[in-house]
Design a protein around this motif. Structure first.
Motif, PDB file in Angstrom:
ATOM      1  N   PHE A   1     -39.176  -1.172 -66.926  1.00  0.00           N
ATOM      2  CA  PHE A   1     -38.211  -0.083 -66.920  1.00  0.00           C
ATOM      3  C   PHE A   1     -38.762   1.073 -66.097  1.00  0.00           C
ATOM      4  O   PHE A   1     -39.968   1.180 -65.862  1.00  0.00           O
ATOM      5  CB  PHE A   1     -37.878   0.376 -68.345  1.00  0.00           C
ATOM      6  N   GLU A   2     -37.842   1.928 -65.634  1.00  0.00           N
ATOM      7  CA  GLU A   2     -38.223   3.047 -64.780  1.00  0.00           C
ATOM      8  C   GLU A   2     -37.890   4.360 -65.457  1.00  0.00           C
ATOM      9  O   GLU A   2     -36.856   4.492 -66.130  1.00  0.00           O
ATOM     10  CB  GLU A   2     -37.491   2.963 -63.434  1.00  0.00           C
ATOM     11  N   GLU A   3     -38.776   5.336 -65.272  1.00  0.00           N
ATOM     12  CA  GLU A   3     -38.575   6.654 -65.864  1.00  0.00           C
ATOM     13  C   GLU A   3     -39.284   7.688 -65.003  1.00  0.00           C
ATOM     14  O   GLU A   3     -40.486   7.584 -64.764  1.00  0.00           O
ATOM     15  CB  GLU A   3     -39.121   6.657 -67.298  1.00  0.00           C
TER      16      GLU A   3
ATOM     17  N   GLY B   1     -39.317   8.116 -61.858  1.00  0.00           N
ATOM     18  CA  GLY B   1     -39.928   7.554 -60.659  1.00  0.00           C
ATOM     19  C   GLY B   1     -41.118   6.660 -60.916  1.00  0.00           C
ATOM     20  O   GLY B   1     -41.738   6.152 -59.974  1.00  0.00           O
ATOM     21  N   LYS B   2     -41.474   6.436 -62.176  1.00  0.00           N
ATOM     22  CA  LYS B   2     -42.587   5.555 -62.539  1.00  0.00           C
ATOM     23  C   LYS B   2     -42.049   4.391 -63.365  1.00  0.00           C
ATOM     24  O   LYS B   2     -40.923   4.426 -63.868  1.00  0.00           O
ATOM     25  CB  LYS B   2     -43.652   6.315 -63.338  1.00  0.00           C
ATOM     26  N   VAL B   3     -42.855   3.325 -63.507  1.00  0.00           N
ATOM     27  CA  VAL B   3     -42.405   2.148 -64.243  1.00  0.00           C
ATOM     28  C   VAL B   3     -43.330   1.866 -65.407  1.00  0.00           C
ATOM     29  O   VAL B   3     -44.527   2.213 -65.396  1.00  0.00           O
ATOM     30  CB  VAL B   3     -42.312   0.908 -63.338  1.00  0.00           C
ATOM     31  N   GLY B   4     -42.740   1.234 -66.426  1.00  0.00           N
ATOM     32  CA  GLY B   4     -43.489   0.782 -67.593  1.00  0.00           C
ATOM     33  C   GLY B   4     -42.951  -0.559 -68.044  1.00  0.00           C
ATOM     34  O   GLY B   4     -42.155  -1.192 -67.344  1.00  0.00           O
ATOM     35  N   LEU B   5     -43.341  -0.990 -69.272  1.00  0.00           N
ATOM     36  CA  LEU B   5     -42.996  -2.327 -69.750  1.00  0.00           C
ATOM     37  C   LEU B   5     -42.461  -2.239 -71.174  1.00  0.00           C
ATOM     38  O   LEU B   5     -43.020  -1.527 -72.018  1.00  0.00           O
ATOM     39  CB  LEU B   5     -44.227  -3.239 -69.705  1.00  0.00           C
ATOM     40  N   LYS B   6     -41.352  -2.958 -71.420  1.00  0.00           N
ATOM     41  CA  LYS B   6     -40.771  -3.057 -72.755  1.00  0.00           C
ATOM     42  C   LYS B   6     -40.677  -4.511 -73.169  1.00  0.00           C
ATOM     43  O   LYS B   6     -40.595  -5.406 -72.326  1.00  0.00           O
ATOM     44  CB  LYS B   6     -39.363  -2.455 -72.771  1.00  0.00           C
ATOM     45  N   ASP B   7     -40.654  -4.742 -74.516  1.00  0.00           N
ATOM     46  CA  ASP B   7     -40.363  -6.092 -74.993  1.00  0.00           C
ATOM     47  C   ASP B   7     -38.862  -6.248 -75.162  1.00  0.00           C
ATOM     48  O   ASP B   7     -38.081  -5.327 -74.870  1.00  0.00           O
ATOM     49  CB  ASP B   7     -41.132  -6.400 -76.277  1.00  0.00           C
ATOM     50  N   ASN B   8     -38.425  -7.416 -75.643  1.00  0.00           N
ATOM     51  CA  ASN B   8     -36.984  -7.672 -75.726  1.00  0.00           C
ATOM     52  C   ASN B   8     -36.298  -6.893 -76.834  1.00  0.00           C
ATOM     53  O   ASN B   8     -35.078  -6.897 -76.947  1.00  0.00           O
ATOM     54  CB  ASN B   8     -36.720  -9.169 -75.885  1.00  0.00           C
ATOM     55  N   GLN B   9     -37.096  -6.199 -77.679  1.00  0.00           N
ATOM     56  CA  GLN B   9     -36.538  -5.326 -78.694  1.00  0.00           C
ATOM     57  C   GLN B   9     -36.421  -3.889 -78.201  1.00  0.00           C
ATOM     58  O   GLN B   9     -35.990  -3.005 -78.935  1.00  0.00           O
ATOM     59  CB  GLN B   9     -37.409  -5.374 -79.961  1.00  0.00           C
TER      60      GLN B   9
ATOM     61  N   PRO C   1     -46.402   2.542 -71.214  1.00  0.00           N
ATOM     62  CA  PRO C   1     -45.573   3.693 -70.840  1.00  0.00           C
ATOM     63  C   PRO C   1     -45.346   3.761 -69.330  1.00  0.00           C
ATOM     64  O   PRO C   1     -46.139   3.234 -68.546  1.00  0.00           O
ATOM     65  CB  PRO C   1     -46.374   4.894 -71.349  1.00  0.00           C
ATOM     66  N   ALA C   2     -44.271   4.425 -68.937  1.00  0.00           N
ATOM     67  CA  ALA C   2     -43.889   4.507 -67.518  1.00  0.00           C
ATOM     68  C   ALA C   2     -44.742   5.549 -66.811  1.00  0.00           C
ATOM     69  O   ALA C   2     -44.374   6.721 -66.725  1.00  0.00           O
ATOM     70  CB  ALA C   2     -42.407   4.842 -67.398  1.00  0.00           C
ATOM     71  N   LYS C   3     -45.876   5.098 -66.282  1.00  0.00           N
ATOM     72  CA  LYS C   3     -46.735   6.007 -65.520  1.00  0.00           C
ATOM     73  C   LYS C   3     -47.361   5.324 -64.307  1.00  0.00           C
ATOM     74  O   LYS C   3     -48.300   5.843 -63.718  1.00  0.00           O
ATOM     75  CB  LYS C   3     -47.813   6.594 -66.425  1.00  0.00           C
TER      76      LYS C   3
END
Length: 714
Positions: A29-31, A33-41, A47-49
């Motif tokens: 996911f993006e936040e 201008g940076k990206v991070g990682l989420k699970d399917n929940q 975190p998006a850094k």
């Protein structure tokens, strides 16, 4: 050892598949201008850094709960539980085999050297960063490093132990836990995965193993060897085929007969393939390798090649072991085949030689004898504009002349245009014009610039275009669209008027187009331009005057005084006076060329002359105009030949036909080839597997293939 290796491989495969399935449950996911990682929940795991997550080739996968991250232009490793495993110190990180990752990093900051090594998914270095490149195969690492002008290859285990010392020209896997190792005499030996040498360096080439057997090549002939290095079939055959069930087939050499159009035999030779390239010159393939020979098949050089490109200006690129060089028609090597890439500028007797350095190339300028002209290497050498090459070094642009001298140093963002010893450059984000002494003729500014003529330039702001002299005097300006030519400008006014502006800003010509807006204006032909207005087509002259009213549903360019025109869904032809020369009765038409045009009616093709007379009736599936000016006609899947007056020379009864232009045609039917005259008389019987016409020597090269036979391999 073999059982252990297979067990490890299966374990690694299970881990990989497990992680691949796990990766499908994760999302980037993006936040801000940076990206991070989420699970399917939707739970945030990382975190998006970061600038990117995944791998440096753009792929995303999770390996042993680990992924790559990019921050500040460099890569590192992080676990999906947000634990940083390595610093972001790598130029690249890519998945290798199983849990092994291939990475590149800068190891000598002062010389900007980037080296390749391996990490595991815990971030531990398992193969040291001292190599120019590596490839993983069969739980081994093939490594190579540059030594002088060559690369030397070796083989390592994945715990960094030397298995085969780094002293060979190349190493590559051939299956069945075996490796082909080539020395610098271009000879190959077989080694095991433990480094044991099974054969001497006597093999020219070897194919991958199939069912414990591999095809070997020696002196242009083929044989069979087993995985223990024992020769099972001596290399005396032209072809070997090892089938999936282990059956081995072989065939003897193919025979080529040199025939004239009257079937007179001049010589017989044995070869895999023959390719005419020039008078008294052939490319001859033997055992998968090519040589340049004379017409008697006498080699002009002992050197063999994997590729010989078409000759241009008497020179041809050649390829040996993925390295490129240059030869001439005498067979003499002009540039040794030692380059990873070679781009020829033959009109100026120059070549751009590229050497791979990891994922990048380093380029130098040489002449066509291989003499290096540029004193340093470049990241990029662009096209030659007639005076200079555009070059780029360490991200900055400059120019280089034909002597290899860097005329304008690589200090600019880019070099956009060169003309009469002036250059348009981009410098620190702005545009300017300099001379070859790097003196600013036009100082940097935000507006884009374009050189025009020898002492004029265009400055383009978001709204206005200025024609200026080199001393900055405004000569002309406009907000209208401009088209630039070497010594004038065309300006299109909103009214449709086209002004021709000379280099002094004077209106040299006014072309007034029809007052109504035109939807499209096409290229000029025979003094007339097609136009589209209100969905209909007509023609205007070069002064913009309407010459043929826009009353047609479609038109094409004039050629040979006639233009195709569509009326009520059908095509005919009109002349310059807007008179119908050929009635509109066709579904498709071409323009006239050499006195005839191709036409189609109800899906069938024919040809008409300029009076509308059908020279060939519309009953053929297709008609192709050949370089010989004869017509290849197709009917019911078969081909024949007609001349451009519509006379049938050869009825359509062959599956292939080649018009030689010398009174003969090569024909094929049901897989056999022969030669006939243009009167349809057979001169070379249809008994050959293929016939190649050699236009340089006016000879037919006729092939009789030898049959395949089963071999018994003990």
């Amino acid at each position: 050892m073999r059982i252990v290796s297979r067990f490890l491989y299966c374990c690694l495969l299970v881990f990989f598949l497990s992680d691949a399935a796990h990766a499908e449950e994760l999302s980037v996911f993006e936040e801000n201008g940076k990206v991070g990682l989420k699970d399917n929940q939707g739970k945030v795991l990382i975190p998006a850094k970061y600038d990117a997550l995944g791998w440096s080739d753009g792929r995303f996968s999770v390996i042993d709960q680990t992924i790559g991250y990019k921050l500040n232009g460099r890569w590192g490793l992080i676990s999906i539980t947000n634990r940083t495993l390595t610093k972001n110190e790598y130029e690249e990180i890519l998945p290798g085999d199983g849990s092994v990752l291939i990475a590149r990093k800068q190891v000598q900051p002062h010389v900007l050297r980037v080296a390749t090594g391996c990490l595991n998914t815990a971030g531990k270095e398992i193969i040291s960063f001292q190599y120019d490149g590596l490839k993983l195969a069969s739980l081994r690492a093939i490594v190579f490093s540059k030594s002088g002008n060559t690369y030397k290859y070796g083989l390592l285990s994945l715990d960094n132990r030397t298995i085969i010392p780094q002293q060979y020209q190349s190493i590559y896997p051939i299956g069945s836990l075996r490796f082909a190792v080539a020395n610098f005499d271009d000879k190959i030996a077989i080694f095991t995965e433990t480094g044991r040498q099974l054969t001497g360096f006597t093999i020219d080439r070897i194919a991958p193993f199939t069912k414990h057997y591999a095809t070997i090549y020696q002196n242009g002939m083929q044989g069979v060897i087993d995985r223990d290095g024992q020769i099972k079939v001596q290399p005396r055959y032209r072809g070997i085929a090892i089938l999936e069930d282990g059956t081995v087939k072989a065939r003897e050499a193919d025979e080529w007969q040199f025939l004239n159009g009257q079937n007179k035999l001049t010589q017989k030779v044995q070869a895999d393939a023959l390719y005419p390239v020039a008078p008294n010159r052939l490319k001859v393939m033997q055992g998968g390798m090519l040589q340049l020979t004379d017409l008697s098949l006498k080699p002009l050089s002992p050197q063999q090649y994997t590729t010989i490109a078409p000759f241009q200006h008497g020179k041809a690129l050649v390829k040996v072991q993925n390295k490129y060089g240059l030869i001439n028609l005498s067979g003499r090597t002009l540039i040794q085949p030692t380059h990873d890439s070679l781009v020829l500028v033959l009109t100026h007797h120059r070549a751009l030689a590229g050497q791979r350095q990891g994922t990048r190339y380093s380029w130098t300028l040489t002449d066509t004898t291989g003499t290096r002209l540029s004193s340093k290497s470049y990241d990029y050498i662009d096209h030659f504009d007639g005076t200079y090459f555009m070059v780029r070094s360490r991200g900055y642009a400059g120019t280089m002349d034909l002597a290899g001298r860097e005329v304008v140093p690589c200090t600019y963002d880019s070099v956009l245009q060169t003309k009469d010893n002036l250059l348009v450059v981009k410098f620190r984000g702005q545009y300017g014009i300099i001379n070859q002494r790097e003196e600013w003729i036009v100082t940097p500014r935000a507006s884009k610039l374009f050189l025009l003529g020898h002492d004029r330039y265009i400055e383009q702001t978001p709204r206005t275009r200025f024609l200026k002299s080199l001393d900055g005097i405004v000569i002309y300006f406009t907000e209208n669209p401009l088209t630039y030519y070497p010594d004038y400008i065309l300006e299109l006014l909103p009214s449709g008027t086209l002004w021709k502006i000379d280099m002094n800003g004077r209106i040299a010509d006014r072309r007034v187009f029809p007052t109504e807006a035109l939807e499209k204006i096409y290229e000029e032909s025979e003094g007339l331009r097609a136009i589209r207005k209100n969905g209909k087509y007509g023609f205007i002259d070069n002064l913009g005057r309407l010459r043929i009213a826009n009353r047609y549903e479609g038109v094409k360019q004039f050629s040979e005084t006639l233009a195709p025109a569509m009326i009520r869904g059908h095509w005919g032809f009109i002349n310059h006076d807007d008179q119908i020369a050929i009635q509109p009765v066709y579904d498709e038409v071409s323009g006239f060329q050499n006195g005839f045009a191709l036409v189609k009616q109800k899906g069938f093709a024919g040809i008409v002359d300029k009076t509308g007379r059908l020279l060939l009736p519309t009953r053929y599936d297709d008609i192709t105009v050949l370089p010989t000016r004869n017509l290849l006609i197709r009917s019911n899947g078969l081909v024949g030949l007609a001349d451009n007056t519509g006379k049938i020379l050869i009825q359509p009864k062959y599956q292939q036909l080649e018009d030689t232009g010398k009174g003969f045609a090569v024909v094929e039917r049901e897989g056999t080839y022969g030669v006939i005259t243009l009167q349809g008389i057979s001169t070379v019987p249809m008994i050959y597997d293929t016939i190649v016409y050699d236009p340089f020597n006016n000879v037919f090269l006729a092939l009789k293939k030898s049959p395949w036979q089963n071999l018994t391999v003990n």
